[in-house]
Design an enzyme around this catalytic site. Structure first.
Site, PDB file in Angstrom:
ATOM      1  N   ASN A   1       0.807  -1.225   0.000  1.00  0.00           N
ATOM      2  CA  ASN A   1       0.000   0.000   0.000  1.00  0.00           C
ATOM      3  C   ASN A   1       0.837   1.272   0.000  1.00  0.00           C
ATOM      4  O   ASN A   1       0.284   2.365   0.043  1.00  0.00           O
ATOM      5  CB  ASN A   1      -0.940   0.012   1.208  1.00  0.00           C
ATOM      6  CG  ASN A   1      -0.198   0.051   2.539  1.00  0.00           C
ATOM      7  OD1 ASN A   1       1.022   0.015   2.581  1.00  0.00           O
ATOM      8  ND2 ASN A   1      -0.946   0.111   3.627  1.00  0.00           N
ATOM      9  N   LYS A   2       2.154   1.141  -0.046  1.00  0.00           N
ATOM     10  CA  LYS A   2       3.008   2.327   0.026  1.00  0.00           C
ATOM     11  C   LYS A   2       3.097   3.043  -1.323  1.00  0.00           C
ATOM     12  O   LYS A   2       2.566   2.591  -2.322  1.00  0.00           O
ATOM     13  CB  LYS A   2       4.400   1.936   0.529  1.00  0.00           C
ATOM     14  CG  LYS A   2       4.406   1.457   1.980  1.00  0.00           C
ATOM     15  CD  LYS A   2       3.863   2.513   2.935  1.00  0.00           C
ATOM     16  CE  LYS A   2       4.049   2.147   4.401  1.00  0.00           C
ATOM     17  NZ  LYS A   2       3.218   1.014   4.828  1.00  0.00           N
TER      18      LYS A   2
END
Length: 388
Positions: free
Chosen positions: A189-190
């Site tokens: 999710n970065k």
């Protein structure tokens, strides 16, 4: 039916497959190889760090930094309370004690005032910490000049948890490069991803050389498997690093896209009654990994939980802000220093009224419009007024 709009999803460029194929074609699938070396060079070039080591996760990178600082049983480490638990867990891996530090309103990050009080008290008790872990929350840099100066006064090393802030700057310098060590995360999710992974950077290249040694099971230079200290299996695979090489090539684009998302929300939600955008500190540039807002809970007469439930019903994923670690049951007995001892903790106030909005770099303008309009409708419905 509106397809789900998720908080933060991977955004591939297509270049990743070239480097992953290279790993397969050369049969370098292990935690070694050209992709690992090349991505470490990319990180150094992008951040201007002196040295870098790719790891299996950002958590592993924090663990290595603490190990390099010889943190152990009986030691203390100061850590921001307003963060994901991975910032603090490695402290306990090593058997050390934790002291949590409150946030301050201008950045939502570690309060220099609270940190100064904590260090002063520790000095008086002859128990200075082995390190201070400062976090750059949601991409916004902490007040690094003040924090570094305070820590330098007491001779305490700084570890920057820049897991959420790759691409963010403080006074023109990349976050993660102010302290003795910095860590980045490439979780799914970065801002960019290797599917899972992280990196450790340091001012001293010798420290990174030792980190690589520890991350590869601390195997000594010998014609057989010789081990004289405990190591870890913490190196990133050459396949994952191949994904990372392709992602690093578009990092600047991903940062710009996340900033565009924030600016869209700022234009369309910034003046809506009851909504306050996460502040931006002057002389900093946030990658705006996640766009976070606070709600005027008292005036709106509703909680973030109600807002999230209604957004979920509209197929929009939102998330509460991090629950402060000093409120987590697993850390119930940990000391906590307030930003202002006369008031409720800043991080507690933020947790009670904040949410994160969908912020992916692959969101369309139509999706951003839908999120904004839905949120306004939710607030207007609860207030029983028309939202223009």
């Amino acid at each position: 039916m509106q397809r789900p709009i998720l908080l933060s999803t991977p955004h591939m460029s297509g270049r990743e497959q070239v480097y992953v194929k290279e790993a397969f074609d050369t049969n370098w699938i292990s935690p070694l190889g050209a992709n690992v070396t090349a991505m470490e060079e990319q990180i150094k070039a992008y951040t201007n760090a002196n040295a870098a080591c790719l790891t299996s996760s950002g958590t592993a990178a924090i663990h290595l930094a603490l190990r390099l600082l010889e943190v152990g049983v009986g030691d203390t480490v100061f850590c921001a309370s307003f963060t994901f638990i991975a910032s603090a867990n490695p402290i306990k891996y090593l058997g050390a004690d934790i002291v949590f530090i409150d946030s301050e309103p201008e950045t939502w990050n570690m309060s220099p005032q609270a940190l100064a009080r904590a260090l002063r008290d520790a000095k008086e008790q002859n128990k200075l910490p082995k390190a201070v872990i400062v976090v750059h929350l949601y991409g916004q840099s902490a007040k690094m000049d003040e924090i570094v100066a305070i820590c330098k006064q007491y001779g305490v090393p700084v570890i920057e948890d820049a897991a959420e802030s790759l691409g963010s700057t403080y006074k023109g310098q990349q976050t993660g490069t102010f302290g003795d060590f910095g860590i980045y995360s490439f979780n799914g999710n970065k801002i960019i991803t290797t599917s899972g992974g992280g990196a450790l950077v340091a001012k001293d290249p010798a420290m990174i050389e030792k980190a690589v040694f520890l991350a590869t099971q601390a195997r000594e230079q010998a014609p057989y498997y010789q081990h004289e200290e405990i190591g870890y299996n913490y190196r990133m695979s050459n396949v994952s690093a191949g994904i990372g090489r392709g992602q690093m090539e578009v990092l600047a684009e991903r940062v710009a896209a996340r900033q565009d998302v924030y600016q869209y929300y700022e234009r369309h939600l910034g003046d809506v009654d009851g909504i306050t955008m996460m502040p931006k500190l002057s002389d900093t540039m946030s990658n705006h990994w996640l766009t976070a807002i606070t709600l005027d809970v008292k005036d709106l007469h509703l909680s973030p939980y109600v807002v999230m439930a209604k957004m979920k019903a509209a197929n929009i994923e939102t998330r509460l802000l991090w629950k402060p670690l000093h409120l987590q049951p697993v850390f119930a007995d940990v000391i906590f220093y307030f930003h202002d001892t006369r008031q409720q903790a800043v991080c507690e106030q933020l947790f009670e009224k904040g949410i994160c909005l969908p912020s992916g770099s692959n969101l369309t303008e139509m999706e951003l419009q839908y999120v904004s309009e839905t949120l306004c409708h939710v607030l207007g419905e609860e207030l029983n007024v028309a939202v223009v």
